[in-house]
Design an enzyme around this catalytic site. Structure first.
Site, PDB file in Angstrom:
ATOM      1  N   ASP A  31       0.814  -1.213   0.000  1.00 55.96           N
ATOM      2  CA  ASP A  31       0.000   0.000   0.000  1.00 55.96           C
ATOM      3  C   ASP A  31       0.845   1.260   0.000  1.00 55.96           C
ATOM      4  O   ASP A  31       2.033   1.216   0.258  1.00 55.96           O
ATOM      5  CB  ASP A  31      -0.828   0.035   1.289  1.00 55.96           C
ATOM      6  N   MET A  62      -7.669   9.507  10.013  1.00 55.20           N
ATOM      7  CA  MET A  62      -8.388  10.494   9.209  1.00 55.20           C
ATOM      8  C   MET A  62      -7.591  10.945   8.001  1.00 55.20           C
ATOM      9  O   MET A  62      -6.376  10.875   7.971  1.00 55.20           O
ATOM     10  CB  MET A  62      -8.633  11.720  10.074  1.00 55.20           C
ATOM     11  N   LYS A 116      -3.917   3.093  -2.925  1.00 50.93           N
ATOM     12  CA  LYS A 116      -5.028   3.893  -3.428  1.00 50.93           C
ATOM     13  C   LYS A 116      -4.681   5.344  -3.161  1.00 50.93           C
ATOM     14  O   LYS A 116      -4.594   5.759  -2.018  1.00 50.93           O
ATOM     15  CB  LYS A 116      -6.311   3.529  -2.688  1.00 50.93           C
TER      16      LYS A 116
HETATM   17  N1  SAH Z   1      -4.318  -0.342   8.887  1.00 46.51           N
HETATM   18  C1  SAH Z   1      -3.770   0.951   9.291  1.00 46.51           C
HETATM   19  C2  SAH Z   1      -4.740   2.080   9.088  1.00 46.51           C
HETATM   20  C3  SAH Z   1      -5.041   2.395   7.661  1.00 46.51           C
HETATM   21  S1  SAH Z   1      -6.131   3.776   7.487  1.00 46.51           S
HETATM   22  C4  SAH Z   1      -3.336   0.855  10.740  1.00 46.51           C
HETATM   23  O1  SAH Z   1      -3.660  -0.112  11.423  1.00 46.51           O
HETATM   24  O2  SAH Z   1      -2.639   1.762  11.181  1.00 46.51           O
HETATM   25  C5  SAH Z   1      -5.001   5.064   7.099  1.00 46.51           C
HETATM   26  C6  SAH Z   1      -4.886   6.071   8.219  1.00 46.51           C
HETATM   27  O3  SAH Z   1      -4.085   5.552   9.230  1.00 46.51           O
HETATM   28  C7  SAH Z   1      -4.220   7.350   7.822  1.00 46.51           C
HETATM   29  O4  SAH Z   1      -5.098   8.247   7.201  1.00 46.51           O
HETATM   30  C8  SAH Z   1      -3.767   7.891   9.151  1.00 46.51           C
HETATM   31  O5  SAH Z   1      -4.811   8.497   9.859  1.00 46.51           O
HETATM   32  C9  SAH Z   1      -3.415   6.627   9.863  1.00 46.51           C
HETATM   33  N2  SAH Z   1      -1.960   6.364   9.818  1.00 46.51           N
HETATM   34  C10 SAH Z   1      -1.361   5.309   9.248  1.00 46.51           C
HETATM   35  N3  SAH Z   1      -0.026   5.377   9.417  1.00 46.51           N
HETATM   36  C11 SAH Z   1       0.215   6.507  10.105  1.00 46.51           C
HETATM   37  C12 SAH Z   1       1.381   7.148  10.591  1.00 46.51           C
HETATM   38  N4  SAH Z   1       2.610   6.624  10.400  1.00 46.51           N
HETATM   39  N5  SAH Z   1       1.239   8.293  11.275  1.00 46.51           N
HETATM   40  C13 SAH Z   1       0.031   8.818  11.497  1.00 46.51           C
HETATM   41  N6  SAH Z   1      -1.089   8.267  11.063  1.00 46.51           N
HETATM   42  C14 SAH Z   1      -1.024   7.128  10.374  1.00 46.51           C
END
Ligand code: SAH
Length: 485
Positions: A264, A398, A286
């Site tokens: 991803d 978000m 995406k």
């Molecule tokens: N499966 C992922 C979430 C995917 S949704 C998990 O468990 O973390 C994607 C969202 O995750 C982003 O929009 C952001 O809000 C958050 N996110 C993912 N990685 C991040 C990071 N390194 N720092 C801050 N937010 C993060």
């Protein structure tokens, strides 16, 4: 090669340990693990060793060392804190042609003890000659991380089947192919995640197929394009929030096995560097606004690669079951009969909380933590009144563009404007930023700071503690970060 590594069968053989202190105790424990008969010579015994004596597991001679203690001994370890005694042991051993290891004195030793990774019956011994035991220990630590916990079980499974396989496949070449394929394929990955019964059954199937000639066409799956039909499997792996050191050991092990990796947008270069060098990498991120790989297309790719007999790693940011559509992917794969292994990852909320120093629950401040996503159509349906209530932490996954709307909803549903809030952008990555404020200020702060994706919002009393990761290490007061109160 200055030393020959060798594995000694010590069961029912006598080993002499001179010394009764803590160092000797470690050696005695190791020798007992290897089923040796242990003779300890020491005027006094360390409290850790006394129970072994009392239980009759070691022979204790409560006297100063004398050469006659070598009687019937095949190997000796000198582990006293007196160099003169240690050297006397070495000299006595040399006279009798018995190998002696003197702890911390390579010059006086005729053999040295390696650093050991024990996945019995698989054992890895690491030595640096006499050059650096510390380096040997570091190498050992790296191997510890790399070698799966259940490697020994895999060896035992192979051991149990060995005779049968030998009889069923008398041809050496074909037998070797069979084992190569087994260790590179599904049977191995099943054992390594603890599904031994399934692995055992599969082994029988494979053996029958190999005998009938059905599965002997190719060698082990190696290149990214040359799998064997029917052999494919998918690893649904959580890549964690970004810092590659936050990958789980199992994630790293499977990333080293995968033939193809579908990853991803949230999976960065640093994590991709941990993927097997010759694996095919396919970006299926995406990207909002741009041409996007649809979820359906991802499903089709997973099925297609698995059908080609490849080991497919589906690598997702954070955890594959937290806002990641992992559920849909396993449903599709299961329906198609493709085996799936799910490997959890550190979800962004946990990564961000750790690196910004925000305990998600804390006595008196937050009795519950809720993870919500404010992306997509679902946001309207959330129970915003409940999310606005006190004594909890709400972590919002978000799109940054949604931030003003999220804050507005919380305020509309009764959250006070003074409630602490923090944004963690690119958590655990080198460019991480932490912005702390309140519901009244956070949207404006984010705008001024031009916060970008990915970012998380943490709302609740605990958010006052948010500070830049570096500041954590320097025990700076939390007021040192940008604060808009
Ligand atoms: N499966 C992922 C979430 C995917 S949704 C998990 O468990 O973390 C994607 C969202 O995750 C982003 O929009 C952001 O809000 C958050 N996110 C993912 N990685 C991040 C990071 N390194 N720092 C801050 N937010 C993060």
């Amino acid at each position: 090669m200055d030393y020959l590594p060798i594995f000694l069968d010590l069961a029912t053989r006598r080993v002499l340990v001179v010394g009764g202190g803590a160092v000797a105790a470690r050696k005695v424990e190791l020798l007992l693990k290897a089923h040796a008969l242990v003779r300890v010579v020491a005027p006094e015994l360390h409290p850790e060793l006394a129970p072994y004596r009392d239980a009759g597991r070691i022979e204790h001679i409560a006297a100063p060392f004398e050469p006659q203690h070598f009687e019937d001994v095949v190997l000796a370890i000198a582990a006293t804190d007196r160099p003169d005694v240690n050297r006397a042991v070495a000299a006595a051993g040399a006279a009798l042609r018995v190998f002696v290891n003197v702890v911390d004195d390579v010059g006086a030793s005729s053999c040295i003890m390696p650093a050991i990774v024990d996945r019995s019956p698989v054992i890895v011994a690491v030595g640096t000659g006499a050059h650096s035991p510390t380096l040997a220990r570091r190498v050992r630590a790296q191997l510890e991380a790399f070698l799966p916990e259940r490697l020994g079980e895999l060896a035992r499974l192979a051991g149990r089947a060995r005779e049968r396989v030998r009889r069923a496949l008398p041809d050496v070449q074909r037998r070797r192919q069979f084992w190569d394929r087994l260790f590179a394929g599904r049977i191995a990955s099943q054992v390594l995640v603890g599904q031994e019964a399934a692995a055992e059954a599969l082994l029988e199937e494979e053996l029958a197929a190999a005998v009938s000639g059905a599965a002997v066409s190719g060698a082990a799956v190696s290149g990214a394009v040359s799998g064997e039909p029917g052999r494919g499997e998918v690893y649904l792996i959580g890549a964690g929030p970004g810092d590659p050191d936050l990958l789980t050991l199992r994630a790293q092990q499977l990333l080293q096995q995968a033939d193809v990796v579908l990853y991803d947008r949230l999976v960065g270069e640093a994590v991709l560097d941990r993927v097997r060098r010759d694996a095919l990498r396919v970006f299926v991120g995406k990207q909002t606004g741009r041409h996007r790989v649809t979820q359906e297309r991802i499903h089709a790719l997973l099925l297609e690669y698995a059908a080609r007999g490849l080991r497919v790693a589906r690598l997702k940011g954070g955890d594959p079951f937290v806002f990641a559509r992992g559920g849909e992917e396993i449903d599709i794969l299961r329906r198609a009969g493709v085996p799936v292994i799910v490997v959890p990852g550190i979800t962004a909320a946990l990564g961000a909380a750790a690196s910004a120093g925000v305990p998600l629950t804390q006595r008196g401040l937050a009795q519950a933590v809720t993870l919500v996503t404010a992306m997509g159509e679902g946001a309207e349906a959330l129970d915003w009144r409940a999310l606005a209530a006190p004594l909890q932490t709400v972590v919002v996954y978000m799109g940054v563009a949604q931030l003003p709307r999220i804050v507005e909803r919380l305020l509309d549903h009764g959250a006070p404007p003074t409630r602490p809030a923090a944004i963690i952008e690119r958590a655990t990555l080198p460019a991480e930023r932490v912005i702390a404020g309140t519901l009244a200020t956070i949207a404006e702060q984010a705008r001024t700071a031009q916060v970008g994706s990915p970012a998380l919002l943490i709302v609740g009393e605990v958010a006052t503690r948010a500070c830049q990761a570096q500041a954590l290490g320097q025990s700076l007061p939390p007021t040192a970060v940008q604060r808009g109160v």
